[in-house]
Design a protein around this motif. Structure first.
Motif, short mmCIF file in Angstrom:
data_model
loop_
_atom_site.label_atom_id
_atom_site.label_comp_id
_atom_site.label_asym_id
_atom_site.label_seq_id
_atom_site.Cartn_x
_atom_site.Cartn_y
_atom_site.Cartn_z
N LEU A 1 -80.75 74.21 -45.86
CA LEU A 1 -79.38 73.93 -45.44
C LEU A 1 -78.76 75.19 -44.85
O LEU A 1 -78.95 76.29 -45.39
CB LEU A 1 -78.56 73.46 -46.65
CG LEU A 1 -79.10 72.22 -47.36
CD1 LEU A 1 -78.32 71.98 -48.67
CD2 LEU A 1 -78.98 71.00 -46.46
N SER A 2 -78.02 75.04 -43.77
CA SER A 2 -77.40 76.22 -43.15
C SER A 2 -76.29 76.75 -44.03
O SER A 2 -75.35 76.02 -44.38
CB SER A 2 -76.82 75.86 -41.79
OG SER A 2 -77.84 75.42 -40.95
N ARG A 3 -76.40 78.02 -44.36
CA ARG A 3 -75.45 78.62 -45.30
C ARG A 3 -74.20 79.14 -44.58
O ARG A 3 -74.27 79.62 -43.47
CB ARG A 3 -76.09 79.84 -45.97
CG ARG A 3 -77.15 79.49 -46.95
CD ARG A 3 -77.75 80.79 -47.51
NE ARG A 3 -78.74 80.48 -48.53
CZ ARG A 3 -79.95 80.01 -48.27
NH1 ARG A 3 -80.33 79.82 -47.02
NH2 ARG A 3 -80.80 79.72 -49.23
N ILE A 4 -73.09 79.08 -45.28
CA ILE A 4 -71.89 79.76 -44.81
C ILE A 4 -71.83 81.08 -45.58
O ILE A 4 -71.79 81.10 -46.81
CB ILE A 4 -70.65 78.88 -45.04
CG1 ILE A 4 -70.77 77.66 -44.12
CG2 ILE A 4 -69.36 79.65 -44.76
CD1 ILE A 4 -70.05 76.45 -44.59
N LYS A 5 -71.88 82.16 -44.83
CA LYS A 5 -72.07 83.47 -45.48
C LYS A 5 -70.78 84.02 -46.08
O LYS A 5 -70.78 84.66 -47.11
CB LYS A 5 -72.60 84.48 -44.46
CG LYS A 5 -73.98 84.12 -43.96
CD LYS A 5 -74.58 85.25 -43.12
CE LYS A 5 -75.91 84.82 -42.52
NZ LYS A 5 -75.73 83.87 -41.38
N ASN A 6 -69.67 83.76 -45.40
CA ASN A 6 -68.43 84.38 -45.85
C ASN A 6 -67.69 83.46 -46.81
O ASN A 6 -66.87 82.63 -46.39
CB ASN A 6 -67.56 84.76 -44.66
CG ASN A 6 -68.24 85.83 -43.83
OD1 ASN A 6 -68.47 86.94 -44.29
ND2 ASN A 6 -68.62 85.48 -42.61
N VAL A 7 -68.02 83.62 -48.08
CA VAL A 7 -67.40 82.80 -49.13
C VAL A 7 -66.88 83.76 -50.18
O VAL A 7 -67.61 84.67 -50.60
CB VAL A 7 -68.44 81.85 -49.77
CG1 VAL A 7 -67.79 81.02 -50.88
CG2 VAL A 7 -69.06 80.94 -48.72
N VAL A 8 -65.64 83.58 -50.60
CA VAL A 8 -65.09 84.41 -51.67
C VAL A 8 -64.48 83.48 -52.71
O VAL A 8 -63.74 82.56 -52.39
CB VAL A 8 -64.03 85.39 -51.14
CG1 VAL A 8 -63.29 86.07 -52.29
CG2 VAL A 8 -64.68 86.44 -50.24
N VAL A 9 -64.85 83.72 -53.97
CA VAL A 9 -64.25 82.96 -55.06
C VAL A 9 -63.24 83.90 -55.71
O VAL A 9 -63.61 84.85 -56.39
CB VAL A 9 -65.31 82.50 -56.08
CG1 VAL A 9 -64.65 81.68 -57.19
CG2 VAL A 9 -66.39 81.68 -55.38
N TYR A 10 -61.96 83.67 -55.43
CA TYR A 10 -60.92 84.53 -55.95
C TYR A 10 -60.22 83.84 -57.12
O TYR A 10 -59.53 82.83 -56.93
CB TYR A 10 -59.89 84.87 -54.85
CG TYR A 10 -58.82 85.80 -55.35
CD1 TYR A 10 -59.04 87.18 -55.43
CD2 TYR A 10 -57.60 85.30 -55.80
CE1 TYR A 10 -58.07 88.03 -55.93
CE2 TYR A 10 -56.63 86.15 -56.31
CZ TYR A 10 -56.87 87.51 -56.37
OH TYR A 10 -55.91 88.35 -56.88
N ARG A 11 -60.41 84.36 -58.31
CA ARG A 11 -59.85 83.77 -59.53
C ARG A 11 -60.10 82.26 -59.57
O ARG A 11 -59.21 81.45 -59.87
CB ARG A 11 -58.36 84.10 -59.65
CG ARG A 11 -58.13 85.63 -59.65
CD ARG A 11 -56.86 86.04 -60.28
NE ARG A 11 -56.90 85.87 -61.73
CZ ARG A 11 -55.90 86.22 -62.54
NH1 ARG A 11 -54.80 86.74 -62.04
NH2 ARG A 11 -55.99 86.05 -63.84
N ASP A 12 -61.30 81.89 -59.17
CA ASP A 12 -61.79 80.49 -59.18
C ASP A 12 -61.36 79.68 -57.96
O ASP A 12 -61.75 78.52 -57.83
CB ASP A 12 -61.41 79.74 -60.46
CG ASP A 12 -62.32 80.13 -61.64
OD1 ASP A 12 -63.34 80.81 -61.40
OD2 ASP A 12 -62.00 79.75 -62.78
N PHE A 13 -60.56 80.25 -57.07
CA PHE A 13 -60.22 79.54 -55.84
C PHE A 13 -61.27 79.89 -54.78
O PHE A 13 -61.49 81.06 -54.48
CB PHE A 13 -58.82 79.94 -55.35
CG PHE A 13 -57.73 79.36 -56.21
CD1 PHE A 13 -56.99 78.27 -55.78
CD2 PHE A 13 -57.46 79.89 -57.47
CE1 PHE A 13 -56.00 77.72 -56.59
CE2 PHE A 13 -56.48 79.34 -58.28
CZ PHE A 13 -55.75 78.26 -57.83
N ILE A 14 -61.90 78.87 -54.23
CA ILE A 14 -63.01 79.11 -53.30
C ILE A 14 -62.48 79.07 -51.87
O ILE A 14 -61.91 78.06 -51.43
CB ILE A 14 -64.10 78.03 -53.46
CG1 ILE A 14 -64.54 77.93 -54.94
CG2 ILE A 14 -65.31 78.34 -52.57
CD1 ILE A 14 -65.41 76.72 -55.23
#
Ligand code: FES
Ligand SMILES: [Fe+2]
Lengths: 158, 446
Positions: free
Chosen positions: B142-155
């Motif tokens: 599956l094509s990945r999305i590289k820029n992911v940030v989980v900030y205090r559980d908010f994705i």
């Protein structure tokens, strides 16, 4: 003596009052502790700690009704109208000794807004109690078949 | 004929200092460019980690027009992919949420993928030997999305590979999310219920702007909140649901002076919030036991600091609004130039009394539901704007309230609460992010 026919007649009359916009007469069908509930989950049990579309007491229903007639209620210019098409109510409980009466009625509901017409379908559950020799609504519950769909404005009562 | 595509100058021309051209709301080409550039260049809210509590849990979403799926892998990590099978493009997950077990299995030809996206197996694998398959993109799964940030559980995710980093993009604005999370004695939020969904036949930006429009409630909501106050004053004492209800409806009718003084804070990149000094959430009654829990968890001083911060609406550019004091997030999901799906989520404060969750759910159905009388007032205005903007009589939307000619873009400032500066702030960011990855400026056609 309250019979199955009394319950059925009551439910037809209730829908008729809505369709003819006799709001005050409709409100008068409710018990002082009555509630109008439209759940947001399948076979929902709890109106308080689970999300609902509506869960209102008499006073909040009165706010809705007075708003419909308000001078500055722009979403009611022109006024909406509604139509209930009911299947014969299914009587779930008819127990005069215990004073409990419950029915479930399959419905199609139509609401207009200007030239557009929205249609909803589902089941209305009535939980009725006797007050004197009349029935009053303790709970009217509307389970839409597509409760989780994104609707536009729903402004009247189903 | 394309007017705006690959034409940053033409797009820039839609936004003036204190006016915007109606095409930003009604032109399908501008909408297409938002989907192609603005959304991929921005950090977009995808969901909450509590929706992915167990390995194999997944949620689906759209970023702009692109379907994505987020999953919890066996090692606890969260991954985000484009929701399309590398074989023939079938969506790997079709429900809003669920648990896929140890792997995703495509329903068309049964290719399967680990929950970190890598290709696990293909039926009759031998058929690919010697075909050069291992050199294809499909072999990577599956094509990945590289820029992911989980900030205090908010994705949050940004689809563009390059652009502004998460910290620079949000900066101090994250303090609203911090405050919402800190309101839990355990410092944790949980999504326990499906959102209320409400379809709006208008452009998505009308909703975003309305979140900091403090000059409309006492006018547009006279019908709902005004009637609620009137009925309550006449009949108080007749109901049990109502006291909390009146606390929620009542403040919508606050006068201009109240909103002026409560203030707006703007931040760089289009974020900002109403309710700096005061807000319509300031005077909800105490919930028994809650303050004690907060003091025990954070100490006297900090607990009061957290609860004293009652921001009203925080806009995270481009398309969410967070209401920290009632634990609600609204996601304005663009469907078409004149169609927006609104999802209103309630977060439970983990460890806090049920009453707070009850209040948040009540607020959500009173204000954000298709059955909300307050919502009816707003949607009616958006629909009328969507119609009215077709007029050629004046093609500009006026955002000049409390405009100052020396307003600097991308700054932090606290201003009068009835200013339209946050809307100007958003449109500055809009022009910046929509043109960010466009080719060299092309001369605008005359
Ligand atoms: S499309 Fe997914 S396996 Fe063929
Ligand atoms: Fe509003």
């Amino acid at each position: 003596m309250i019979s199955e026919k009394t319950i059925t007649d009551f439910i037809y009359r209730e829908a008729d009052l809505l369709d003819t916009m006799q709001w005050q007469a409709w409100l008068d069908l409710f018990h002082p502790e009555g509630r109008y509930w439209m759940p947001l989950e399948w076979q929902q049990q709890d109106p308080v700690l689970q999300p609902s579309l509506m869960y209102e007491d008499l006073l909040l229903m009165k706010v809705r009704i007075e708003r419909l007639a308000g001078e500055r209620t722009f979403s009611q210019k022109p006024k909406s109208r509604c139509h209930h098409l009911l299947q014969a109510p299914q009587i779930l409980v008819c127990d005069p000794a215990a004073g409990t009466f419950k029915a479930r009625t399959s419905f199609l509901y139509t609401e207009t807004r200007g030239d557009t017409l929205e249609r909803f379908s589902g089941w209305a559950s009535h939980d009725l109690v006797p007050v004197g020799d009349e029935l009053k609504i303790r709970l009217k519950r509307i389970d839409l078949v597509n409760f989780d769909a994104p609707f536009g404005n729903i402004q009247l009562f189903m | 004929m394309a007017k705006y595509g690959k034409n940053p100058r033409a797009i820039g021309g839609l936004v003036r200092d204190a006016e915007v051209h109606r095409d930003v709301y009604v032109d399908p080409e501008v909408f297409d460019l938002e989907m192609e550039h603005l959304f991929p260049n921005s950090w977009i809210y995808v969901g909450h980690a509590s929706q992915l509590s167990k390995a194999g849990d997944f949620i689906t979403a759209n970023i702009g027009r692109q379907p994505v799926v987020a999953s919890r892998h066996t090692d606890g990590s969260i991954h985000l992919f484009y929701n399309r099978c590398p074989h023939k493009g079938v969506k790997i997950a079709s429900e809003p949420c669920g648990n896929t077990g140890k792997f995703f299995r495509c329903p068309y030809h049964a290719w399967s993928f680990k929950t970190d996206g890598s290709l696990l197996a293909i039926p009759l694998k031998k058929g690919y030997e010697g075909t050069g398959f291992t050199d294809t993109q499909a072999n990577d799964g599956l094509s990945r999305i590289k820029n992911v940030v989980v900030y205090r559980d908010f994705i949050f995710a940004r689809l563009s590979e390059s652009g502004v980093g998460f910290e620079d993009y949000f900066g101090e604005s994250l303090s609203t999310i911090d405050n919402m999370v800190d309101r839990s004695p355990e410092g944790k939020l949980a999504v326990e219920a499906t959102p209320i969904r409400y379809m709006h036949t208008c452009n998505w930006k009308m909703l975003v702007e309305n979140q900091t429009d403090t000059c409309h409630p006492m006018v547009a909501h006279e019908s709902s909140a005004g009637t609620a106050i009137k009925v309550w004053q006449r009949e108080q004492g007749n109901s049990t649901e109502t006291p909390m209800a009146v606390q929620l409806y009542g403040p919508f009718m606050s006068p201009y002076e109240f909103y002026e003084q409560s203030g707006i804070r703007i931040w760089p990149n289009g974020h900002g919030h109403t309710g700096v000094a005061n807000s319509i959430h300031s005077n909800y009654s105490d919930v028994e036991g809650y303050l004690g829990q907060m003091v025990a968890a954070y100490g006297e001083k900090r607990a009061h600091e957290i609860l004293g911060e009652v921001r009203h609406n925080t806009v995270y550019f481009p398309n969410i609004m967070v209401k920290g004091a009632v634990q609600i997030l609204r996601n304005f999901i663009p469907i078409a130039v004149d169609r927006t799906l609104v999802e209103s989520w309630v977060y439970r404060l983990v460890g806090a009394p049920d009453k707070l969750y009850e209040r948040a759910l009540m607020y959500n159905r009173f204000i954000n539901a298709p059955t909300s009388i307050v919502g009816h007032d707003d949607l009616e205005m958006y629909e009328r704007a969507q119609e009215g903007l077709k007029s050629n009589g004046n093609q500009w939307v006026n955002l000049r309230r409390l405009y100052e000619s020396n307003e600097a873009p991308d700054v932090t400032a606290v201003i009068n609460g009835t200013s339209e500066r946050q809307m100007r702030n958003q449109f500055h960011a809009w022009a910046k992010f929509i043109t960010m990855d466009m080719d060299q400026p092309v001369e605008a056609a005359e």
